[in-house]
Scaffold this active site. Structure first.
Site, PDB file in Angstrom:
ATOM      1  N   GLY A 214       0.838  -1.201   0.000  1.00  0.00           N
ATOM      2  CA  GLY A 214       0.000   0.000   0.000  1.00  0.00           C
ATOM      3  C   GLY A 214       0.871   1.248   0.000  1.00  0.00           C
ATOM      4  O   GLY A 214       0.534   2.258   0.612  1.00  0.00           O
TER       5      GLY A 214
ATOM      6  N   TYR B 205      -7.760   0.437  18.458  1.00  0.00           N
ATOM      7  CA  TYR B 205      -8.961  -0.368  18.730  1.00  0.00           C
ATOM      8  C   TYR B 205      -8.695  -1.857  18.523  1.00  0.00           C
ATOM      9  O   TYR B 205      -9.602  -2.677  18.645  1.00  0.00           O
ATOM     10  CB  TYR B 205     -10.190   0.147  17.971  1.00  0.00           C
ATOM     11  CG  TYR B 205     -10.119   0.241  16.462  1.00  0.00           C
ATOM     12  CD1 TYR B 205     -10.052  -0.895  15.670  1.00  0.00           C
ATOM     13  CD2 TYR B 205     -10.163   1.483  15.838  1.00  0.00           C
ATOM     14  CE1 TYR B 205     -10.019  -0.808  14.286  1.00  0.00           C
ATOM     15  CE2 TYR B 205     -10.133   1.592  14.455  1.00  0.00           C
ATOM     16  CZ  TYR B 205     -10.063   0.436  13.681  1.00  0.00           C
ATOM     17  OH  TYR B 205     -10.032   0.530  12.312  1.00  0.00           O
TER      18      TYR B 205
HETATM   19  C1  HXC Z   1     -20.847  -1.543   3.666  1.00  0.00           C
HETATM   20  C2  HXC Z   1     -19.338  -2.119   2.033  1.00  0.00           C
HETATM   21  C3  HXC Z   1     -18.812  -0.775   2.021  1.00  0.00           C
HETATM   22  C4  HXC Z   1     -19.403   0.172   2.930  1.00  0.00           C
HETATM   23  C5  HXC Z   1     -17.720  -1.958   0.575  1.00  0.00           C
HETATM   24  N1  HXC Z   1     -18.612  -2.783   1.115  1.00  0.00           N
HETATM   25  N2  HXC Z   1     -17.803  -0.730   1.120  1.00  0.00           N
HETATM   26  N3  HXC Z   1     -20.331  -2.496   2.844  1.00  0.00           N
HETATM   27  N4  HXC Z   1     -20.413  -0.256   3.716  1.00  0.00           N
HETATM   28  N5  HXC Z   1     -18.990   1.432   2.996  1.00  0.00           N
HETATM   29  C6  HXC Z   1     -18.823  -4.180   0.774  1.00  0.00           C
HETATM   30  C7  HXC Z   1     -19.274  -4.350  -0.666  1.00  0.00           C
HETATM   31  O1  HXC Z   1     -20.668  -4.184  -0.805  1.00  0.00           O
HETATM   32  C8  HXC Z   1     -18.846  -5.785  -0.963  1.00  0.00           C
HETATM   33  O2  HXC Z   1     -19.726  -6.739  -0.427  1.00  0.00           O
HETATM   34  C9  HXC Z   1     -17.556  -5.931  -0.166  1.00  0.00           C
HETATM   35  O3  HXC Z   1     -17.596  -4.921   0.856  1.00  0.00           O
HETATM   36  C10 HXC Z   1     -16.314  -5.716  -1.019  1.00  0.00           C
HETATM   37  O4  HXC Z   1     -16.407  -4.447  -1.629  1.00  0.00           O
HETATM   38  P1  HXC Z   1     -15.604  -4.099  -2.989  1.00  0.00           P
HETATM   39  O5  HXC Z   1     -15.781  -2.659  -3.245  1.00  0.00           O
HETATM   40  O6  HXC Z   1     -15.994  -5.067  -4.042  1.00  0.00           O
HETATM   41  O7  HXC Z   1     -14.110  -4.488  -2.551  1.00  0.00           O
HETATM   42  P2  HXC Z   1     -12.732  -3.905  -3.041  1.00  0.00           P
HETATM   43  O8  HXC Z   1     -12.883  -3.227  -4.378  1.00  0.00           O
HETATM   44  O9  HXC Z   1     -11.744  -4.994  -2.894  1.00  0.00           O
HETATM   45  O10 HXC Z   1     -12.430  -2.733  -1.979  1.00  0.00           O
HETATM   46  C11 HXC Z   1     -11.996  -3.000  -0.683  1.00  0.00           C
HETATM   47  C12 HXC Z   1     -12.556  -2.008   0.307  1.00  0.00           C
HETATM   48  C13 HXC Z   1     -12.290  -0.540  -0.112  1.00  0.00           C
HETATM   49  C14 HXC Z   1     -11.937  -2.314   1.671  1.00  0.00           C
HETATM   50  C15 HXC Z   1     -14.065  -2.219   0.393  1.00  0.00           C
HETATM   51  O11 HXC Z   1     -12.815   0.352   0.853  1.00  0.00           O
HETATM   52  C16 HXC Z   1     -10.845  -0.250  -0.339  1.00  0.00           C
HETATM   53  O12 HXC Z   1     -10.304  -0.573  -1.376  1.00  0.00           O
HETATM   54  N6  HXC Z   1     -10.137   0.333   0.651  1.00  0.00           N
HETATM   55  C17 HXC Z   1      -8.690   0.595   0.566  1.00  0.00           C
HETATM   56  C18 HXC Z   1      -8.271   1.828   1.293  1.00  0.00           C
HETATM   57  C19 HXC Z   1      -8.755   1.939   2.702  1.00  0.00           C
HETATM   58  O13 HXC Z   1      -9.825   1.395   3.045  1.00  0.00           O
HETATM   59  N7  HXC Z   1      -8.062   2.662   3.527  1.00  0.00           N
HETATM   60  C20 HXC Z   1      -8.485   2.856   4.914  1.00  0.00           C
HETATM   61  C21 HXC Z   1      -7.590   2.129   5.826  1.00  0.00           C
HETATM   62  S1  HXC Z   1      -7.625   2.913   7.388  1.00  0.00           S
HETATM   63  P3  HXC Z   1     -20.850  -7.491  -1.364  1.00  0.00           P
HETATM   64  O14 HXC Z   1     -21.491  -8.449  -0.439  1.00  0.00           O
HETATM   65  O15 HXC Z   1     -21.773  -6.398  -1.841  1.00  0.00           O
HETATM   66  O16 HXC Z   1     -20.063  -8.145  -2.463  1.00  0.00           O
HETATM   67  C22 HXC Z   1      -7.428   1.758   8.593  1.00  0.00           C
HETATM   68  C23 HXC Z   1      -7.131   2.188  10.010  1.00  0.00           C
HETATM   69  C24 HXC Z   1      -7.975   3.260  10.536  1.00  0.00           C
HETATM   70  O17 HXC Z   1      -7.487   0.642   8.348  1.00  0.00           O
HETATM   71  C25 HXC Z   1      -7.555   3.801  11.887  1.00  0.00           C
HETATM   72  C26 HXC Z   1      -8.165   5.182  12.146  1.00  0.00           C
HETATM   73  C27 HXC Z   1      -7.814   5.783  13.452  1.00  0.00           C
END
Ligand code: HXC
Length: 293
Positions: free
Chosen positions: A25, A158
């Protein structure tokens, strides 16, 4: 005015001379910031990411800005064969690899009862299994080649308190923390160190667009939530990451360092809500409650 120390480089130039570090990442956000700093300290850098065009653009920008060596590799950490190909490409280009940062993550806020099975799997596959996939592939390589090495995992606070609305992430990050502690014990004999950082709020586009929608700004007011009353600066996280990865931390393994401005303790302490009480209210309270002499 010189820059405040926490936004300045902490380690000596050349700390990572001759070392090669892989960051998953690494194309955006904190992964990119950590990579930028390791390059400045002399490392060869390999950044992995799912989106080829993002990873290639970042690799080119970082190499140009630093004059250092950067390899960008398309890698989805959920796929063991991608991970193995990234390691092979890194070894081919730089001769050997000495460090790994398991930074790739996925997360979003959602009431748990609204999640699909696949939503849970997706986050756990990226965060926990992705970190495991990389750790296993790199660990096998280091053990076979007898290379002393260092792994840095990114967890969260968390991971030990738990948190509603991010249950898949909390479960996965707790697993990452326990993997850190477990392997520190098991792989110390191979001179592989493994540590963890638990960051609080360090704004990035990727995380904030999914976790901190503007409609909820008031709920996450840093002035109220964080004892030090500010968000983290990327450089201070990069300083900690570089330190833990480097030989300056040669006797530290299996630990987790929190860098959150006191955020989780503010939420945990029984009486910390008294922060809201004004001086005038304290005068009244004390007049009423303090025993009279
Ligand atoms: C509910 C959700 C959703 C949401 C996705 N899904 N987003 N459900 N609410 N907001 C569901 C989808 O409907 C799907 O299920 C499944 O999750 C997979 O989604 P895709 O979009 O097909 O997956 P993908 O393209 O692989 O994307 C992965 C992801 C996305 C995690 C969903 O958000 C991503 O790429 N994130 C990468 C960057 C990231 O998240 N960074 C934050 C990290 S911060 P179904 O059943 O419909 O197929 C962190 C620490 C935080 O971790 C600490 C803070 C203090």
């Amino acid at each position: 005015m010189p820059a405040p120390l926490h936004t300045s480089s902490m380690l000596k130039e050349g700390t990572f001379d001759g070392q090669t570090v892989v960051i998953t990442g690494g194309g955006t956000g904190l992964g990119r910031s950590m990579g930028e700093y390791l390059l400045k300290l002399g490392a060869n850098l390999v950044i992995g990411g799912r989106r080829q065009e993002v990873i290639e653009a970042t690799a080119a920008e970082l190499a140009q800005a630093s004059g250092g060596q950067v390899l960008g590799v398309q890698c989805d950490v959920r796929q063991p064969e991608h991970v193995e190909a990234m390691l092979a490409a890194a070894v081919k280009k730089f001769g050997r690899v000495t460090g790994l940062v398991n930074n790739a993550a996925g997360n979003f806020i959602c009431p748990t009862e609204r999640l699909s099975y696949n939503a849970f799997n997706t986050v756990v596959d990226i965060v926990l299994k992705g970190s495991y996939n990389c750790t296993l592939a790199f660990g096998k390589y280091w053990i076979k080649e007898k290379i002393p090495a260092s792994i840095l995992n990114i967890s969260t606070t968390y991971a030990w308190t738990g948190s509603g609305y991010v249950v898949p992430s909390a479960v996965a990050k707790a697993g990452v923390l326990i993997m850190t502690r477990s392997l520190a014990s098991e792989w110390g004999k191979y001179r592989i160190r493994i540590n963890c950082i638990a960051p609080g709020p360090f704004p990035t586009e990727g995380a904030w667009s999914r976790l901190m929608p503007p409609q909820l700004e008031e709920t996450f007011d840093v002035k109220k939530k964080i004892p030090l009353q500010r968000n983290g600066e990327h450089q201070e996280l990069a300083n900690l990451a570089a330190y833990l990865l480097s030989d300056y931390a040669a006797y530290i393994t299996g630990d987790v360092i929190t860098i959150d401005g006191g955020e989780w303790l503010r939420g945990a302490g029984e009486f910390n809500g008294l922060e809201q009480v004004t001086h005038e209210e304290w005068d009244l309270l004390q007049a009423a409650m303090k025993p009279k002499k």
